[in-house]
Enzyme design. Structure first.
Site, short mmCIF file in Angstrom:
data_model
loop_
_atom_site.label_atom_id
_atom_site.label_comp_id
_atom_site.label_asym_id
_atom_site.label_seq_id
_atom_site.Cartn_x
_atom_site.Cartn_y
_atom_site.Cartn_z
N LYS A 1 -3.24 34.96 -14.75
CA LYS A 1 -3.83 33.72 -15.29
C LYS A 1 -4.87 34.10 -16.34
O LYS A 1 -5.97 34.52 -16.00
CB LYS A 1 -4.50 32.95 -14.14
CG LYS A 1 -4.51 31.48 -14.28
CD LYS A 1 -5.43 30.85 -15.26
CE LYS A 1 -6.89 31.05 -15.23
NZ LYS A 1 -7.50 30.58 -16.52
N GLY B 1 -14.67 38.68 -15.59
CA GLY B 1 -15.22 37.39 -16.00
C GLY B 1 -16.64 37.29 -15.52
O GLY B 1 -17.31 38.32 -15.31
N SER B 2 -17.11 36.07 -15.31
CA SER B 2 -18.52 35.90 -14.97
C SER B 2 -18.80 36.20 -13.50
O SER B 2 -17.91 36.08 -12.64
CB SER B 2 -18.95 34.47 -15.31
OG SER B 2 -18.17 33.58 -14.56
N THR B 3 -20.03 36.55 -13.24
CA THR B 3 -20.46 36.86 -11.88
C THR B 3 -20.29 35.63 -10.96
O THR B 3 -19.83 35.75 -9.83
CB THR B 3 -21.93 37.33 -11.90
OG1 THR B 3 -22.00 38.45 -12.78
CG2 THR B 3 -22.42 37.74 -10.53
N GLU C 1 -14.93 43.00 -12.49
CA GLU C 1 -15.94 43.45 -13.45
C GLU C 1 -16.57 42.19 -14.04
O GLU C 1 -15.84 41.33 -14.56
CB GLU C 1 -15.31 44.32 -14.54
CG GLU C 1 -14.60 45.57 -14.00
CD GLU C 1 -15.48 46.45 -13.11
OE1 GLU C 1 -16.71 46.47 -13.31
OE2 GLU C 1 -14.93 47.08 -12.19
N CYS D 1 -19.35 41.97 -22.71
CA CYS D 1 -20.14 42.13 -21.49
C CYS D 1 -21.17 43.23 -21.67
O CYS D 1 -22.18 43.26 -20.98
CB CYS D 1 -19.22 42.44 -20.33
SG CYS D 1 -18.10 43.75 -20.72
P1 NAD Z 1 -15.18 33.15 -16.73
O1 NAD Z 1 -15.74 33.67 -15.45
O2 NAD Z 1 -15.59 31.82 -17.19
O3 NAD Z 1 -13.58 33.13 -16.64
C1 NAD Z 1 -12.85 34.29 -16.31
C2 NAD Z 1 -11.48 33.86 -15.78
O4 NAD Z 1 -11.67 33.26 -14.48
C3 NAD Z 1 -10.79 32.79 -16.64
O5 NAD Z 1 -9.40 33.08 -16.69
C4 NAD Z 1 -11.05 31.52 -15.85
O6 NAD Z 1 -10.11 30.50 -16.10
C5 NAD Z 1 -10.95 32.04 -14.43
N1 NAD Z 1 -11.55 31.18 -13.38
C6 NAD Z 1 -12.60 30.33 -13.50
N2 NAD Z 1 -12.83 29.74 -12.30
C7 NAD Z 1 -11.91 30.23 -11.43
C8 NAD Z 1 -11.62 30.00 -10.05
N3 NAD Z 1 -12.35 29.15 -9.32
N4 NAD Z 1 -10.59 30.67 -9.48
C9 NAD Z 1 -9.86 31.54 -10.20
N5 NAD Z 1 -10.09 31.79 -11.51
C10 NAD Z 1 -11.10 31.16 -12.12
O7 NAD Z 1 -15.48 34.28 -17.85
P2 NAD Z 1 -15.21 34.26 -19.41
O8 NAD Z 1 -16.13 33.26 -20.05
O9 NAD Z 1 -13.76 34.19 -19.73
O10 NAD Z 1 -15.73 35.72 -19.79
C11 NAD Z 1 -17.08 36.00 -19.97
C12 NAD Z 1 -17.66 36.74 -18.79
O11 NAD Z 1 -16.89 37.90 -18.52
C13 NAD Z 1 -19.06 37.24 -19.06
O12 NAD Z 1 -19.87 37.00 -17.94
C14 NAD Z 1 -18.86 38.75 -19.28
O13 NAD Z 1 -20.00 39.52 -19.00
C15 NAD Z 1 -17.72 39.04 -18.36
N6 NAD Z 1 -17.00 40.24 -18.76
C16 NAD Z 1 -17.22 41.37 -18.03
C17 NAD Z 1 -16.57 42.56 -18.38
C18 NAD Z 1 -16.81 43.82 -17.60
O14 NAD Z 1 -16.04 44.78 -17.75
N7 NAD Z 1 -17.82 43.87 -16.75
C19 NAD Z 1 -15.69 42.57 -19.46
C20 NAD Z 1 -15.47 41.38 -20.17
C21 NAD Z 1 -16.13 40.22 -19.79
#
Ligand code: NAD
Length: 545
Positions: free
Chosen positions: A213, A266-268, A294, A328
């Site tokens: 997804k 994605g986000s924490t 991550e 990130c």
């Molecule tokens: P996000 O957390 O908003 O979304 C990430 C993914 O999770 C998306 O596909 C989203 O649709 C999905 N998602 C959201 N809610 C969900 C749920 N309840 N169940 C399942 N999936 C769900 O993040 P984003 O805005 O796409 O990315 C930015 C974030 O990613 C920042 O916090 C950044 O620091 C982090 N990031 C971390 C790394 C790393 O390696 N540490 C790398 C890239 C991005």
């Protein structure tokens, strides 16, 4: 089928093309940008069991730098398609898990070749148009980092498979590096096309089948990634791509009894939700799902009084503002000795005055738009907070507009309070906050760097004094999973700087390294005895003297 112990040579990182005026790659990319825009809006079906699936209900995929332009319409999943995709993954599992690993590896090596040749301009154009990366940022992500993920993972897998136990005389011990039970759920972010591809393909390489997804805002490049994988020969059902919102997909996938693993970036906050959903249902799965995530960062540069100010200024600008600060690993908080601030401030102001923010199709810009209106409003709110709270002073930028695209100027504040909001929270946009400290408080400042934010993703020390570098490295040992000396804290390269952080930044399973691949196997130990004991069952020690 073949009887061979193959060896995979250590790959070479994919060379980064320059896209300088007059270069052939620039012409090819510009032509592809024009044709992709001309094609719009593209229809993006989901891919389930190798077949295109359309629900008829779509969401628009737009260019963040020209948000009125609809690039594509992606077919949105309902619970039904998620279930179909999981069933397809579970059905495909039996054949895929018993496919020789060399055959699986060949698919990803071929995908890397297709990516860097036939599809290079396509994937870069999609990443530029859909995610507003400049040509250079698209190249280092969508072409180079992804080719590196695919090639290096094959190399690391070959090494992992050679990890075998010792055998004593008459016995043969083997470790069969099986895939996990069930299916893997890959959930990917908008900001790296390479991460979006790596999260489903790393588990697939190890014999797992996957529900993938992507973020809605990365759908255009996700579509072309799937096209590359299909052309490279990925069998139906191994990776099943569904488009839609996270909670809809998560509601079915995270509660499925066959969930074998979650590969998330994605986000924490979202990762915490995912983990707690799994935790609450832990007795209801057929196995213990592996959870790899991550997440966010509040990445720092700490400058010692011996730092080279020219290098520091470039590290702040590149680290903080490339891809609009939406990495990130982006520099977000900076600690500078008070006595060096005036000179650094001049340099930063001079750099920022030269940065232009605009349409990525005009190659002269260093920065473009942030990903969507939600991100834009969030960044604007942080900037307004900085402009109105007397704790801060605005040094550069501070403006934003969403008339054409979601443009936010590269913004720098200073903060008197080292623990203020802008020093603590992940903004994920082009906002850098600087705190100046008295030189006499070097070790106290290192403690501040360590304790100010809950994250521990990336960080850098800028210094010429070797003792200061050692002090910082020691004091900040647990403050960053990727630590840099005299460099910006972003731009990790696969095979060279395995990437990931701990604390609130994730499980630190280092994407693009053997440590990550280990999470996608569940080894079986096989002991074969060539001369099993016969006759008396009793042991000699039991005999009477
Ligand atoms: P996000 O957390 O908003 O979304 C990430 C993914 O999770 C998306 O596909 C989203 O649709 C999905 N998602 C959201 N809610 C969900 C749920 N309840 N169940 C399942 N999936 C769900 O993040 P984003 O805005 O796409 O990315 C930015 C974030 O990613 C920042 O916090 C950044 O620091 C982090 N990031 C971390 C790394 C790393 O390696 N540490 C790398 C890239 C991005």
């Amino acid at each position: 089928m073949m009887d061979a112990l193959t060896s995979i040579a250590t790959p070479i990182n994919e060379p980064v093309l320059s896209y300088a005026p007059g270069s052939p790659e620039r012409d090819t990319l510009q032509a592809r940008l024009r044709s992709m825009v001309g094609d719009h809006p593209l229809d993006l079906p989901m891919v389930i069991n190798g077949a295109d699936v359309r629900t008829g209900e779509t969401y628009d995929v737009r260019s963040p730098h020209r948000h009125r332009r609809i690039l594509a319409r992606a077919h949105k999943t309902t619970h039904t398609e998620v279930t179909l995709a999981i069933n397809a993954a579970l059905r495909a599992k039996r054949d895929w898990a018993s496919t020789p690993w060399t055959a699986r590896a060949a698919i990803f090596m071929r995908a890397a070749e297709l990516l860097t040749t036939k599809y290079r301009a396509t994937i870069n154009a999609a990443t530029m148009l859909g995610q507003s990366k400049t040509a250079y940022q698209a190249e280092i992500d969508a072409a180079c980092e992804l080719a590196d993920f695919w090639r290096f993972n094959v190399h690391f897998a070959s090494k992992l498979y050679t990890e075998q136990p010792i055998s004593s005389p008459g016995v043969w011990n083997v470790l069969d590096h099986r895939p996990l039970d069930g299916f893997v759920f890959a959930i990917t972010p908008f900001n790296f096309t390479a991460i979006a591809a790596n999260l489903p393909t790393a588990p697939a390489l190890m014999g797992n089948t996957v529900l993938w997804k992507p973020a809605e805002t990365q759908s255009l490049s996700a579509h072309f990634l799937m096209e590359i994988l299909r052309e490279a020969g990925l069998p139906p059902g191994v990776i099943n791509l569904v488009y839609g919102d996270g909670p809809t997909v998560g509601a079915v996938a995270l509660t499925h009894a066959d969930l074998g693993g979650v590969h998330f970036t994605g986000s924490t906050a979202v990762f915490n939700q995912i983990w707690s959903t799994v935790g609450q249902r832990i007795g209801e799965y057929k196995s213990y799902p592996r959870i790899v995530g991550e997440t966010g960062g509040k990445d720092f540069i700490v400058a010692h009084t011996s730092a080279d100010l020219d290098a520091l200024a470039v590290a702040i600008v590149r680290g903080g503002f490339e891809f609009q600060g939406q990495k990130c690993s982006a520099t977000s908080r900076v600690y500078v000795p008070e006595s060096r601030w005036a000179s650094l401030r001049e340099r930063l102001a001079a750099h920022c005055a030269k940065i232009t923010v605009g349409d990525v199709e005009d190659f002269s810009h260093f920065m473009s738009a942030v990903i969507d209106e939600r991100a834009f409003r969030k960044h604007a709110a942080y900037i307004e907070h900085g402009k109105t709270d007397t704790n801060y002073e605005l040094i550069a930028g501070g403006t934003y507009t969403m008339d054409e695209g979601y443009f936010v100027a590269p913004t720098i504040f200073t903060s008197r309070d080292p623990k203020a909001k802008l020093m603590r929270e992940e903004i994920f946009g082009p906002v850098v906050t600087v705190h100046t400290y008295p030189e006499s408080q070097w070790s106290e400042t290192l403690a501040l760097v360590d304790q100010t934010s809950p994250y521990a993703l990336t960080g850098a020390i800028m210094a010429n004094d070797r003792v200061a570098i050692e002090q910082a490295s020691r004091a900040l040992r647990f403050s960053a999973g990727n630590f840099y000396v005299n460099d910006k804290p972003s731009g990790a390269v696969v095979g060279q700087q395995p990437f990931g952080g701990s604390r609130a930044s994730g499980t630190n399973d280092k994407a693009g390294s053997p440590l990550n691949l280990v999470r996608w196997v569940s080894p079986r130990t096989i002991k074969e005895t060539f001369s099993p004991p016969t006759g008396d069952f009793a042991y000699p020690f039991m005999r009477s003297p």
